[in-house]
Design a protein around this motif. Structure first.
Motif, PDB file in Angstrom:
ATOM      1  N   VAL A 126     -11.885  31.924   1.208  1.00  0.00           N
ATOM      2  CA  VAL A 126     -10.467  31.606   1.311  1.00  0.00           C
ATOM      3  C   VAL A 126      -9.991  31.984   2.705  1.00  0.00           C
ATOM      4  O   VAL A 126     -10.076  33.137   3.111  1.00  0.00           O
ATOM      5  N   ASP A 127      -9.543  31.002   3.427  1.00  0.00           N
ATOM      6  CA  ASP A 127      -8.992  31.222   4.761  1.00  0.00           C
ATOM      7  C   ASP A 127      -7.486  31.021   4.652  1.00  0.00           C
ATOM      8  O   ASP A 127      -7.002  29.893   4.597  1.00  0.00           O
ATOM      9  N   VAL A 128      -6.762  32.108   4.605  1.00  0.00           N
ATOM     10  CA  VAL A 128      -5.317  32.079   4.383  1.00  0.00           C
ATOM     11  C   VAL A 128      -4.603  31.266   5.450  1.00  0.00           C
ATOM     12  O   VAL A 128      -3.709  30.472   5.147  1.00  0.00           O
ATOM     13  N   GLU A 129      -4.980  31.428   6.702  1.00  0.00           N
ATOM     14  CA  GLU A 129      -4.304  30.706   7.779  1.00  0.00           C
ATOM     15  C   GLU A 129      -4.556  29.205   7.689  1.00  0.00           C
ATOM     16  O   GLU A 129      -3.638  28.410   7.873  1.00  0.00           O
ATOM     17  N   ALA A 130      -5.800  28.799   7.414  1.00  0.00           N
ATOM     18  CA  ALA A 130      -6.117  27.371   7.289  1.00  0.00           C
ATOM     19  C   ALA A 130      -5.383  26.771   6.103  1.00  0.00           C
ATOM     20  O   ALA A 130      -4.809  25.681   6.197  1.00  0.00           O
ATOM     21  N   ARG A 131      -5.389  27.465   4.974  1.00  0.00           N
ATOM     22  CA  ARG A 131      -4.697  26.974   3.786  1.00  0.00           C
ATOM     23  C   ARG A 131      -3.200  26.840   4.066  1.00  0.00           C
ATOM     24  O   ARG A 131      -2.565  25.857   3.681  1.00  0.00           O
ATOM     25  N   ASP A 132      -2.617  27.798   4.767  1.00  0.00           N
ATOM     26  CA  ASP A 132      -1.191  27.745   5.104  1.00  0.00           C
ATOM     27  C   ASP A 132      -0.906  26.541   6.005  1.00  0.00           C
ATOM     28  O   ASP A 132       0.066  25.809   5.787  1.00  0.00           O
ATOM     29  N   ALA A 133      -1.771  26.310   7.005  1.00  0.00           N
ATOM     30  CA  ALA A 133      -1.578  25.175   7.912  1.00  0.00           C
ATOM     31  C   ALA A 133      -1.687  23.848   7.171  1.00  0.00           C
ATOM     32  O   ALA A 133      -0.865  22.938   7.359  1.00  0.00           O
TER      33      ALA A 133
ATOM     34  N   LEU B 248       0.835  -1.190   0.000  1.00  0.00           N
ATOM     35  CA  LEU B 248       0.000   0.000   0.000  1.00  0.00           C
ATOM     36  C   LEU B 248       0.874   1.245   0.000  1.00  0.00           C
ATOM     37  O   LEU B 248       1.904   1.279   0.671  1.00  0.00           O
ATOM     38  N   ARG B 249       0.434   2.257  -0.751  1.00  0.00           N
ATOM     39  CA  ARG B 249       1.127   3.544  -0.787  1.00  0.00           C
ATOM     40  C   ARG B 249       0.097   4.644  -0.603  1.00  0.00           C
ATOM     41  O   ARG B 249      -1.040   4.516  -1.042  1.00  0.00           O
ATOM     42  N   ALA B 250       0.517   5.721   0.030  1.00  0.00           N
ATOM     43  CA  ALA B 250      -0.384   6.864   0.190  1.00  0.00           C
ATOM     44  C   ALA B 250      -0.664   7.468  -1.182  1.00  0.00           C
ATOM     45  O   ALA B 250       0.232   7.567  -2.019  1.00  0.00           O
ATOM     46  N   PRO B 251      -1.901   7.887  -1.413  1.00  0.00           N
ATOM     47  CA  PRO B 251      -2.227   8.500  -2.707  1.00  0.00           C
ATOM     48  C   PRO B 251      -1.687   9.923  -2.797  1.00  0.00           C
ATOM     49  O   PRO B 251      -1.368  10.543  -1.784  1.00  0.00           O
ATOM     50  N   GLN B 252      -1.585  10.416  -4.007  1.00  0.00           N
ATOM     51  CA  GLN B 252      -1.191  11.801  -4.230  1.00  0.00           C
ATOM     52  C   GLN B 252      -2.292  12.712  -3.679  1.00  0.00           C
ATOM     53  O   GLN B 252      -3.471  12.461  -3.910  1.00  0.00           O
ATOM     54  N   VAL B 253      -1.916  13.724  -2.925  1.00  0.00           N
ATOM     55  CA  VAL B 253      -2.867  14.658  -2.347  1.00  0.00           C
ATOM     56  C   VAL B 253      -2.560  16.047  -2.883  1.00  0.00           C
ATOM     57  O   VAL B 253      -1.417  16.486  -2.851  1.00  0.00           O
ATOM     58  N   SER B 254      -3.587  16.704  -3.378  1.00  0.00           N
ATOM     59  CA  SER B 254      -3.410  18.067  -3.884  1.00  0.00           C
ATOM     60  C   SER B 254      -3.509  19.056  -2.739  1.00  0.00           C
ATOM     61  O   SER B 254      -4.284  18.866  -1.800  1.00  0.00           O
TER      62      SER B 254
ATOM     63  N   GLY C 108      -1.247  23.352   3.975  1.00  0.00           N
ATOM     64  CA  GLY C 108      -0.078  23.271   3.093  1.00  0.00           C
ATOM     65  C   GLY C 108       1.156  22.782   3.826  1.00  0.00           C
ATOM     66  O   GLY C 108       1.931  21.973   3.303  1.00  0.00           O
ATOM     67  N   LYS C 109       1.350  23.246   5.067  1.00  0.00           N
ATOM     68  CA  LYS C 109       2.505  22.805   5.859  1.00  0.00           C
ATOM     69  C   LYS C 109       2.374  21.327   6.236  1.00  0.00           C
ATOM     70  O   LYS C 109       3.363  20.594   6.259  1.00  0.00           O
ATOM     71  N   ILE C 110       1.160  20.877   6.513  1.00  0.00           N
ATOM     72  CA  ILE C 110       0.937  19.458   6.828  1.00  0.00           C
ATOM     73  C   ILE C 110       1.261  18.599   5.610  1.00  0.00           C
ATOM     74  O   ILE C 110       1.951  17.581   5.717  1.00  0.00           O
ATOM     75  N   VAL C 111       0.771  19.004   4.439  1.00  0.00           N
ATOM     76  CA  VAL C 111       1.052  18.257   3.210  1.00  0.00           C
ATOM     77  C   VAL C 111       2.564  18.236   2.953  1.00  0.00           C
ATOM     78  O   VAL C 111       3.126  17.186   2.617  1.00  0.00           O
ATOM     79  N   THR C 112       3.245  19.354   3.133  1.00  0.00           N
ATOM     80  CA  THR C 112       4.697  19.411   2.947  1.00  0.00           C
ATOM     81  C   THR C 112       5.403  18.466   3.920  1.00  0.00           C
ATOM     82  O   THR C 112       6.328  17.742   3.536  1.00  0.00           O
ATOM     83  N   ALA C 113       4.964  18.454   5.173  1.00  0.00           N
ATOM     84  CA  ALA C 113       5.577  17.565   6.166  1.00  0.00           C
ATOM     85  C   ALA C 113       5.369  16.099   5.806  1.00  0.00           C
ATOM     86  O   ALA C 113       6.284  15.278   5.937  1.00  0.00           O
TER      87      ALA C 113
END
Length: 134
Positions: free
Chosen positions: A110-117, A96-102, A119-124
């Motif tokens: 648009v909630d800039v803070e939520a999107r930033d958070a 099993l492999r994790a799927p690609q997540v956009s 985005g950081k989770i996806v990067t991690a």
């Protein structure tokens, strides 16, 4: 090993090769047949369409050592790093492999803070190898 056992070094060398392949496993990728020119220490996940020298070895980890292929049956919970996919693969009866997540984009609000958070989770998750690199 047993006292007086013949060819002890063969059993020890085989055990070391298996340890090398499975203690901190890194596979080149998943393939149905062996590469043309493997290097000693190379490991691969044998795909479900296994053929040739790898026939009947589907799902196993193939490792090349001293000019020949050896195989290890994975156990539930085994994790290997797949160099080609740049992510981890986990064995749970199948690989099993994790799927690609956009990353989030758009939306009516648009909630800039939520999107930033997020985005950081996806990067991690990508950095740790849980999600594939883009």
């Amino acid at each position: 090993m047993l006292a007086g056992q013949s060819q002890k070094e063969l059993f020890v060398n085989e055990a070391f090769a298996l340890l090398d392949a499975l203690v901190h496993p890194v596979v080149e990728s998943e393939a149905a047949s062996p590469p043309a020119r493997p290097r000693d220490g190379e490991c691969w996940i044998v795909s479900s369409q296994a053929a040739g020298e790898w026939a009947a070895k589907s799902g196993q980890v193939a490792y090349f050592e001293t000019g020949q292929w050896a195989f290890a049956q994975p156990v539930e919970g085994l994790a290997v790093y797949d160099r080609a996919a740049r992510q981890f693969a986990f064995f749970d009866g199948a690989w099993l492999r994790a799927p690609q997540v956009s990353e989030p984009a758009g939306g009516s609000t648009v909630d800039v803070e939520a999107r930033d958070a997020i985005g950081k989770i996806v990067t991690a998750l990508r950095t740790s190898g849980i999600l594939p690199q883009v």
